[in-house]
Scaffold this motif. Sequence first.
Motif, mmCIF file in Angstrom:
data_model
loop_
_atom_site.group_PDB
_atom_site.id
_atom_site.type_symbol
_atom_site.label_atom_id
_atom_site.label_comp_id
_atom_site.label_asym_id
_atom_site.label_seq_id
_atom_site.Cartn_x
_atom_site.Cartn_y
_atom_site.Cartn_z
ATOM 1 N N UNK A 260 6.471 8.028 0.414
ATOM 2 C CA UNK A 260 6.752 6.775 -0.280
ATOM 3 C C UNK A 260 5.456 6.200 -0.850
ATOM 4 N N UNK A 262 2.855 3.527 -1.447
ATOM 5 C CA UNK A 262 2.499 2.293 -0.731
ATOM 6 C C UNK A 262 1.380 1.518 -1.416
ATOM 7 N N UNK A 264 -1.629 1.295 -5.109
ATOM 8 C CA UNK A 264 -2.222 1.821 -6.332
ATOM 9 C C UNK A 264 -3.713 1.528 -6.349
ATOM 10 N N UNK A 265 -4.455 2.431 -6.931
ATOM 11 C CA UNK A 265 -5.887 2.220 -7.088
ATOM 12 C C UNK A 265 -6.154 2.152 -8.585
ATOM 13 N N UNK A 271 -1.349 5.650 -3.921
ATOM 14 C CA UNK A 271 -1.369 5.949 -2.490
ATOM 15 C C UNK A 271 0.052 6.130 -1.967
ATOM 16 N N UNK A 273 2.398 7.244 1.812
ATOM 17 C CA UNK A 273 2.328 7.261 3.276
ATOM 18 C C UNK A 273 2.389 8.682 3.829
ATOM 19 N N UNK A 316 -2.923 9.358 7.397
ATOM 20 C CA UNK A 316 -1.585 8.896 7.012
ATOM 21 C C UNK A 316 -1.555 8.346 5.591
ATOM 22 N N UNK A 317 -2.535 8.693 4.773
ATOM 23 C CA UNK A 317 -2.565 8.295 3.372
ATOM 24 C C UNK A 317 -2.688 9.528 2.498
ATOM 25 N N UNK A 335 5.611 0.585 -5.862
ATOM 26 C CA UNK A 335 5.646 0.609 -4.397
ATOM 27 C C UNK A 335 7.089 0.780 -3.944
ATOM 28 N N UNK B 84 -1.633 0.918 8.171
ATOM 29 C CA UNK B 84 -1.322 1.678 6.952
ATOM 30 C C UNK B 84 -0.527 0.743 6.050
ATOM 31 N N UNK B 85 -0.814 0.778 4.756
ATOM 32 C CA UNK B 85 -0.178 -0.133 3.806
ATOM 33 C C UNK B 85 1.342 -0.133 3.946
ATOM 34 N N UNK B 86 1.898 -1.318 3.833
ATOM 35 C CA UNK B 86 3.316 -1.527 4.102
ATOM 36 C C UNK B 86 4.220 -0.791 3.113
ATOM 37 N N UNK B 87 5.116 0.029 3.675
ATOM 38 C CA UNK B 87 6.272 0.545 2.946
ATOM 39 C C UNK B 87 7.431 -0.386 3.311
ATOM 40 N N UNK B 90 10.168 0.235 5.862
ATOM 41 C CA UNK B 90 9.929 0.304 7.313
ATOM 42 C C UNK B 90 10.043 -1.061 7.994
ATOM 43 N N UNK B 112 3.612 -7.233 -4.643
ATOM 44 C CA UNK B 112 4.910 -6.598 -4.401
ATOM 45 C C UNK B 112 5.201 -6.497 -2.905
ATOM 46 N N UNK B 113 4.210 -6.020 -2.153
ATOM 47 C CA UNK B 113 4.420 -5.884 -0.700
ATOM 48 C C UNK B 113 4.545 -7.248 -0.021
#
Lengths: 376, 376
Positions: A260, A262, A264-265, A271, A273, A316-317, A335, B84-87, B90, B112-113
């Motif tokens: 999924x 999660x 942007x850069x 990015x 997960x 985890x990225x 996202x 870790x950035x939010x999905x 989850x 967005x998150x």
Amino acid sequence: MTTLQAPDTPFLALDVDRVDANIARLRQHLDLLGTPLRLHVKTAKSVDVAARAFGGGTGPITVSTLAEAEYFADAGWTDILYAVGLDPHKLPRAQALVERGVDLTMLLDSITQADALVQHCRTHGVTIPALIEIDCDGHRGGIRPDSADLIPIGRRLADAGCLRGVLDHAGESYFATTADDQRAAAGVERVTVLDAADRLRQADFACPVVSVGSTPTAHATAELTGVTEVRAGNFVFFDLVMAGIGVCRVADLALSVVVTVIGHHGNEGIFTDGGWMATSRDRGTAQQAVDQGYGLVADIDGVLIPDLLMVGASQEHGVLSIRPGSSRRLPHLPIGTRLRILPNHACATAAQHSRYLVHHGGSTDVVSQWPRHNGW
Amino acid sequence: MTTLQAPDTPFLALDVDRVDANIARLRQHLDLLGTPLRLHVKTAKSVDVAARAFGGGTGPITVSTLAEAEYFADAGWTDILYAVGLDPHKLPRAQALVERGVDLTMLLDSITQADALVQHCRTHGVTIPALIEIDCDGHRGGIRPDSADLIPIGRRLADAGCLRGVLDHAGESYFATTADDQRAAAGVERVTVLDAADRLRQADFACPVVSVGSTPTAHATAELTGVTEVRAGNFVFFDLVMAGIGVCRVADLALSVVVTVIGHHGNEGIFTDGGWMATSRDRGTAQQAVDQGYGLVADIDGVLIPDLLMVGASQEHGVLSIRPGSSRRLPHLPIGTRLRILPNHACATAAQHSRYLVHHGGSTDVVSQWPRHNGW
């Protein structure tokens, strides 16, 4: 019904139609050559996947660990070759499998191992047959067919009723980038192991099994006279390494990692997960003509996104970016967007997970969950 | 008592004395600086290992998956940062953790998150706090402290009672090869996240948590004023990558993979039953000044064998050879010999296994078996 949009990411998606097609292709090829398949189950480590190769039933398999052997034996599989050189310490577990009715074959390439096996068999009143590993290209274990050790090993095994035959594996074939080179590797694999079988037979030892195999050589071979079985495993899933040497097309890859978005850069990276924990650290295509990073990226329906690669990974990225040299721009992937990563090396990627979510080609409906059996 | 000679190989051996010493070293350093440790449990994924950092009890932890959060919550740990950035998908599992009494903090870096989190909290009548991820060196997610998004994100979170603070991670520090460079990276990590905290506070938002951390910067930092917690995880085991940049000595490595010699390739190589399935494919030292292959090799007592490296790996085969350029000869290691491989990257190697066999330094007695909690 659950779909690939439902479970928390990352997880493995398995296109069972592609599995079936990959199996049908190799089966047809080997049927024409008249040689049976001994499926290597180290890639999928799943009785559900393995059964697809045997019409839903069981059949001869190769395992890479005794844990696989025990798991398949628990599911009623009885014809098992453990194709890693014998560690004498593991003989009690091998014996236990034989005593529960499994036709288990071990592998060895030294007098030391032959003595240990025979000694164990005599001490415990059991017969554990073995193949002698032959080295055809210097890529892994085994002795050369003209080795001074071949006949002494054969004699020790034969005297104890443990000699079942010979085996080799063309590790070189993974680096053969044309069909001709793969066919040549298959030829070397066959001729080398037959040389060893001939020497044993000339010394009056029975050598009923002549076992060859790797996914590239199994597909490339045009001649298997004298060979009694072909081992291959990766082909059930295939991967970018196999596509990179032309053994399959990217469209044949059955396994993907669903991730999924999660973050942007800027315009440089996306990015997800799914990091190396989900894909493994395997970068097998880095040594190939086209480096596919940590994998190609498809949408959730499996449609490839042109020139988008998974270029980086922390635990985890995952980091997605446009293939170096491409003039394409990063696609708009908000996202929450789910994507599928096609892996470099299916054996390594699958090993990071404990189950497969099974779907049909062209559908995201999850029709089954199949467990994997990891560990030793 | 079981010893490291007993279980079938490959398996993980964990020297608990080194774990304790590694923890004591960082604890002492952070105590002097007056800043608490928020242990990252992604390396060990073990409540038994984590408890060593908190006198046998519990404490604040960082997790890399919700599966880790749930596993630690089951064991009574209540102060958990999911870094870790939010999905948004989850959020139901995060909510369930909060509702069972876990003080769970999420991480995000986009409007967005933030909107998704706030919307979820309002819909379900729950408060799930979050940190805003700040980017200090371009190595992973996060926004810069001067980003136009910082205040809008902060406002959304603050209005819903969800703003807990800011966090960054000096990914660059893994490539900093001197103590000075690591200290500089720690300085950038601290100053950058404090810039973001200042901006939020100037906008009248409370920002109680200022979180920094990586194993290199946690050890190198000499100044943590304004920082409320330090995250680090790898240091409990350390590995060759950390030794390669001088954060630890090879003698500090607590984790090793026990393997058995299963064959020889003339005078060139030794085969073991520990391939990449046992070590992972991580080759983190390949980018360092000294490439350690797949790992250094010690005898079963942990004594390093000079210039012996694990140079190659297939799935269940390791290949040991003498370090390129060394004039040493391959040692005599008969079939059946047990060895210990010191890994490139402890997080990746440990992830290939489901348990640790725990021993004390200088002893091969196995005093405990500690499970790991893998998966997502």
